[in-house]
Structure formats: structure tokens, C-alpha cells
Design a protein around this motif. Structure first.
Motif, PDB file in Angstrom:
ATOM      1  N   ALA A 178       0.835  -1.337  -0.239  1.00  0.00           N
ATOM      2  CA  ALA A 178      -0.038   0.002  -0.093  1.00  0.00           C
ATOM      3  C   ALA A 178       0.868   1.207   0.032  1.00  0.00           C
ATOM      4  N   ASN A 179       0.608   1.998  -1.064  1.00  0.00           N
ATOM      5  CA  ASN A 179       1.471   3.309  -0.843  1.00  0.00           C
ATOM      6  C   ASN A 179       0.251   4.363  -0.673  1.00  0.00           C
ATOM      7  N   TRP A 180       0.271   5.041   0.478  1.00  0.00           N
ATOM      8  CA  TRP A 180      -0.691   5.975   0.597  1.00  0.00           C
ATOM      9  C   TRP A 180      -0.323   7.428   0.116  1.00  0.00           C
ATOM     10  N   LYS A 181       0.869   7.313  -0.170  1.00  0.00           N
ATOM     11  CA  LYS A 181       1.343   8.797  -0.847  1.00  0.00           C
ATOM     12  C   LYS A 181       0.972  10.026   0.490  1.00  0.00           C
ATOM     13  N   MET A 182       0.605  11.058   0.064  1.00  0.00           N
ATOM     14  CA  MET A 182       0.618  12.160   1.135  1.00  0.00           C
ATOM     15  C   MET A 182      -0.939  12.331   1.738  1.00  0.00           C
ATOM     16  N   GLY A 191      12.154   5.527  -6.842  1.00  0.00           N
ATOM     17  CA  GLY A 191      11.894   5.663  -8.374  1.00  0.00           C
ATOM     18  C   GLY A 191      10.298   5.655  -8.365  1.00  0.00           C
ATOM     19  N   HIS A 192       9.566   6.192  -7.668  1.00  0.00           N
ATOM     20  CA  HIS A 192       8.074   6.101  -7.855  1.00  0.00           C
ATOM     21  C   HIS A 192       8.155   7.346  -9.082  1.00  0.00           C
ATOM     22  N   SER A 193       7.190   7.151 -10.060  1.00  0.00           N
ATOM     23  CA  SER A 193       6.867   8.145 -11.088  1.00  0.00           C
ATOM     24  C   SER A 193       6.516   9.464 -10.648  1.00  0.00           C
ATOM     25  N   GLU A 194       5.806   9.604  -9.667  1.00  0.00           N
ATOM     26  CA  GLU A 194       5.848  11.025  -8.906  1.00  0.00           C
ATOM     27  C   GLU A 194       6.998  11.741  -8.628  1.00  0.00           C
ATOM     28  N   ARG A 195       8.107  10.651  -7.998  1.00  0.00           N
ATOM     29  CA  ARG A 195       9.312  11.424  -7.769  1.00  0.00           C
ATOM     30  C   ARG A 195      10.234  11.704  -9.085  1.00  0.00           C
ATOM     31  N   TYR A 222       6.304  -2.686 -11.571  1.00  0.00           N
ATOM     32  CA  TYR A 222       6.128  -2.361 -12.996  1.00  0.00           C
ATOM     33  C   TYR A 222       4.916  -1.294 -12.853  1.00  0.00           C
ATOM     34  N   GLU A 223       4.961  -0.170 -12.967  1.00  0.00           N
ATOM     35  CA  GLU A 223       3.870   0.866 -12.853  1.00  0.00           C
ATOM     36  C   GLU A 223       3.796   1.780 -13.901  1.00  0.00           C
ATOM     37  N   PRO A 224       3.337   1.544 -15.007  1.00  0.00           N
ATOM     38  CA  PRO A 224       3.123   2.325 -16.409  1.00  0.00           C
ATOM     39  C   PRO A 224       2.669   3.707 -15.881  1.00  0.00           C
ATOM     40  N   PHE A 257       0.680   6.015 -17.466  1.00  0.00           N
ATOM     41  CA  PHE A 257      -0.338   6.011 -18.036  1.00  0.00           C
ATOM     42  C   PHE A 257      -1.747   5.592 -16.983  1.00  0.00           C
ATOM     43  N   ALA A 258      -1.107   4.562 -16.216  1.00  0.00           N
ATOM     44  CA  ALA A 258      -2.107   3.625 -15.633  1.00  0.00           C
ATOM     45  C   ALA A 258      -2.296   4.296 -14.267  1.00  0.00           C
ATOM     46  N   ILE A 259      -1.252   5.118 -13.616  1.00  0.00           N
ATOM     47  CA  ILE A 259      -1.293   5.599 -12.188  1.00  0.00           C
ATOM     48  C   ILE A 259      -2.324   6.661 -12.027  1.00  0.00           C
ATOM     49  N   GLY A 260      -3.198   6.260 -10.961  1.00  0.00           N
ATOM     50  CA  GLY A 260      -4.394   7.158 -10.686  1.00  0.00           C
ATOM     51  C   GLY A 260      -5.136   7.590 -11.679  1.00  0.00           C
ATOM     52  N   THR A 261      -5.393   6.989 -12.560  1.00  0.00           N
ATOM     53  CA  THR A 261      -6.271   7.233 -13.736  1.00  0.00           C
ATOM     54  C   THR A 261      -7.515   6.453 -13.915  1.00  0.00           C
ATOM     55  N   TYR A 296       2.975  -5.349  -9.916  1.00  0.00           N
ATOM     56  CA  TYR A 296       2.142  -4.620 -10.710  1.00  0.00           C
ATOM     57  C   TYR A 296       1.432  -3.410 -10.227  1.00  0.00           C
ATOM     58  N   GLY A 297       1.560  -2.261 -10.545  1.00  0.00           N
ATOM     59  CA  GLY A 297       0.948  -1.064  -9.895  1.00  0.00           C
ATOM     60  C   GLY A 297       0.304  -0.188 -10.931  1.00  0.00           C
ATOM     61  N   GLY A 298      -0.910   0.506 -10.820  1.00  0.00           N
ATOM     62  CA  GLY A 298      -1.619   1.384 -11.790  1.00  0.00           C
ATOM     63  C   GLY A 298      -3.022   1.058 -11.653  1.00  0.00           C
ATOM     64  N   SER A 299      -3.923   1.984 -10.995  1.00  0.00           N
ATOM     65  CA  SER A 299      -4.985   1.536 -10.829  1.00  0.00           C
ATOM     66  C   SER A 299      -5.796   0.160 -10.515  1.00  0.00           C
ATOM     67  N   VAL A 300      -4.855  -0.588  -9.580  1.00  0.00           N
ATOM     68  CA  VAL A 300      -5.374  -1.751  -9.119  1.00  0.00           C
ATOM     69  C   VAL A 300      -6.555  -1.567  -8.405  1.00  0.00           C
ATOM     70  N   ASN A 301      -7.621  -2.687  -8.495  1.00  0.00           N
ATOM     71  CA  ASN A 301      -8.699  -2.727  -7.539  1.00  0.00           C
ATOM     72  C   ASN A 301      -9.070  -4.179  -7.179  1.00  0.00           C
ATOM     73  N   VAL A 313       0.961  -6.764  -5.896  1.00  0.00           N
ATOM     74  CA  VAL A 313       0.710  -5.691  -6.517  1.00  0.00           C
ATOM     75  C   VAL A 313       1.137  -4.486  -5.585  1.00  0.00           C
ATOM     76  N   LEU A 314       1.330  -3.324  -6.241  1.00  0.00           N
ATOM     77  CA  LEU A 314       1.550  -1.858  -5.335  1.00  0.00           C
ATOM     78  C   LEU A 314       0.227  -1.020  -5.786  1.00  0.00           C
ATOM     79  N   VAL A 315      -0.425  -0.741  -4.560  1.00  0.00           N
ATOM     80  CA  VAL A 315      -1.497  -0.210  -4.633  1.00  0.00           C
ATOM     81  C   VAL A 315      -1.601   1.151  -4.038  1.00  0.00           C
ATOM     82  N   GLY A 316      -2.030   2.329  -5.009  1.00  0.00           N
ATOM     83  CA  GLY A 316      -2.285   3.565  -4.376  1.00  0.00           C
ATOM     84  C   GLY A 316      -3.566   3.958  -3.965  1.00  0.00           C
ATOM     85  N   LYS A 317      -4.378   4.493  -4.901  1.00  0.00           N
ATOM     86  CA  LYS A 317      -5.695   5.255  -4.269  1.00  0.00           C
ATOM     87  C   LYS A 317      -6.603   3.972  -3.471  1.00  0.00           C
TER      88      LYS A 317
END
Ligand code: PEP
Length: 230
Positions: free
Chosen positions: A5-9, A80-84, A144-146, A148-152, A184-189, A205-209
Motif C-alpha cells: 500500500a502506497n498511501w502517498k501524502m 523511483g516512484h513516477s511521482e518522484r 512495473y508501474e506504467p 498512464f495507468a497510475i491514478g487514472t 504490478y501497480g496502476g489503478s489496481v482494485n 501488486v503496488l496499490v495507491g488510491k
């Protein structure tokens, strides 16, 4: 199998962070990466930092050392997260130093790689990963976090994800790091997680939102761990 889980900010208050920790299924395969001020709340969980400095210590206001993360019980750190890469302009070389620093501090780096452009055929992640792995001789986790798939809400197709997973596995093999996990990470639910963990054969998986909604995240954990058993 690893579910990160990546809670971000997020969230903004200690009460909300406590509430999240108290409702998430606590398992050895589940890694929570909250913002630094909330790490102390997750003592019973496997914890990870969201970032670390490329320096060990010193006059670097606002930075967090990988050694500090280790000293408070973290086992992992995301690098190396794409946001960084995109927002903080971190280069491949900086990410490589961070990964080496993490290993030096006895943390496992979760190295994120991902193409910005959907039409890119994998050269970008090949470059990112090869540089990130320079000098590394210990198994790591690669996500692997493309971009175009992150948070979209638009996850990557299984076919592309599978191709990239194979490319990553091959690079890891060439480097003698074949026991490294590939996530894999990017809009996982909870609905799509098993496509990645079962059909595409990712090790997790790596899960954001979706990791900020405990009910949804618990379902993701359950479905991901189910793929491991079957
Ligand atoms: C991420 O930012 O690492 C991520 C996977 O985000 P999301 O799940 O929200 O796409």
C-alpha cells in the motif's frame, strides 16, 4: 505474494491514519507505506518508507535516511516512484544510489519502473531498470508501474503488463537477481487484481488510491492471496 500500500501524502490526520491501520488486514504479505509521520502507528504491520535520501546522513533539511527507516522497523522503501521521477526530477542515477543506500541500510528497495508513453515498447523501462540495478547484488522488489495507468482508473492491459513482466524478469535474471519479486501497480482494485496476480503472473501488486479505502484494500489482499493458493 506481496501486496504493497502506497498511501502517498494521505491521510491528513493522525486519527484517520489510526483508523486505517485499525481496519486493514494485518498479514506478513502486506506492506504498508504511510507518510513518515504515521509510520509509528503501524508497529504491528510490515512497514515501508515511500522514499529515502540518496545520502546516508548530514545537512539535508527535510530528507529521511534509509538508515532511519531501518531503525524504526521498516523493512522496505519505495524508490523511483513516477511521482518522484517526474515531479521531483529524480534521475535514473539518483534512483540507483537510493536503491544501493536502501540495501546498505538493510532495507529491501521496491524499485518502480514505468513508461510515460503508452506507445513505448519497453525501452524506457529497460533503461530505468538496468541503471537502477547497477552494483546491486541482492534480490529486490521491482514494481512495473506504467505512468498512464497510475491514478487514472485505466489499468494497463494484461498483454502489455505480461510482456513488461517478462522483460523485467529477464533483466533480473541477467543480473543474477532472479529471486526478486515483480509487482504490478496502476489503478489496481479488487475487481482487476487477480488479472495481474493470476493471469499475468505478477508476484503481487503496488496499490495507491485503493489502499486508502480499508474495505476495498482488504478485498484486494484477499483476492491477491487467493491467486497464490490456487
Ligand atoms: C501508485 O501511485 O503507486 C499507484 C499504483 O497508484 P494507483 O493505484 O492510485 O494507480
Amino acid at each position: 505474494m506481496l501486496v504493497v500500500a502506497n498511501w502517498k501524502m494521505n491521510p491528513l490526520s493522525v486519527e484517520e491514519a489510526k483508523q486505517l491501520f485499525s481496519t486493514i488486514s494485518q498479514k506478513e504479505e502486506v506492506v504498508i507505506c504511510p507518510p513518515c509521520p504515521f509510520l509509528y502507528l503501524g508497529k504491528n504491520f510490515v512497514l515501508g518508507g515511500q522514499n529515502c535520501s540518496n545520502k546516508k546522513e548530514g545537512s539535508l533539511t527535510g530528507e529521511v535516511s534509509a538508515f532511519m527507516l531501518n531503525s524504526i522497523g521498516c523493512k522496505y522503501v519505495i524508490v523511483g516512484h513516477s511521482e518522484r521521477r517526474v515531479i521531483m526530477k529524480e534521475t535514473d542515477d539518483i534512483i540507483n544510489i537510493k536503491a544501493l543506500m536502501a540495501i546498505d541500510a538493510k532495507l529491501t528497495p521496491i524499485i518502480c519502473v514505468g513508461e510515460i508513453n503508452k506507445s513505448n515498447k519497453g525501452e524506457e523501462i529497460e533503461r530505468q531498470l538496468k541503471i537502477a540495478l547497477n552494483g546491486i547484488n541482492k534480490d529486490v522488489v521491482v514494481a512495473y508501474e506504467p505512468i498512464f495507468a497510475i491514478g487514472t482508473g485505466n489499468p494497463c492491459s494484461i498483454d502489455v503488463a505480461n510482456e513488461r513482466r517478462e522483460l523485467i524478469k529477464n533483466i533480473l535474471k541477467e543480473k543474477g537477481l532472479e529471486k526478486s519479486l515483480v509487482l504490478y501497480g496502476g489503478s489496481v482494485n479488487s475487481e482487476n487484481v487477480s488479472f495481474y496476480t493470476k493471469q499475468a503472473g505478477f508476484d503481487g501488486v503496488l496499490v495507491g488510491k485503493a489502499s486508502l479505502d480499508a474495505n476495498e484494500f482488504n478485498k484486494i489482499i484477499e483476492n491477491a492471496l487467493c491467486s497464490r493458493k490456487s
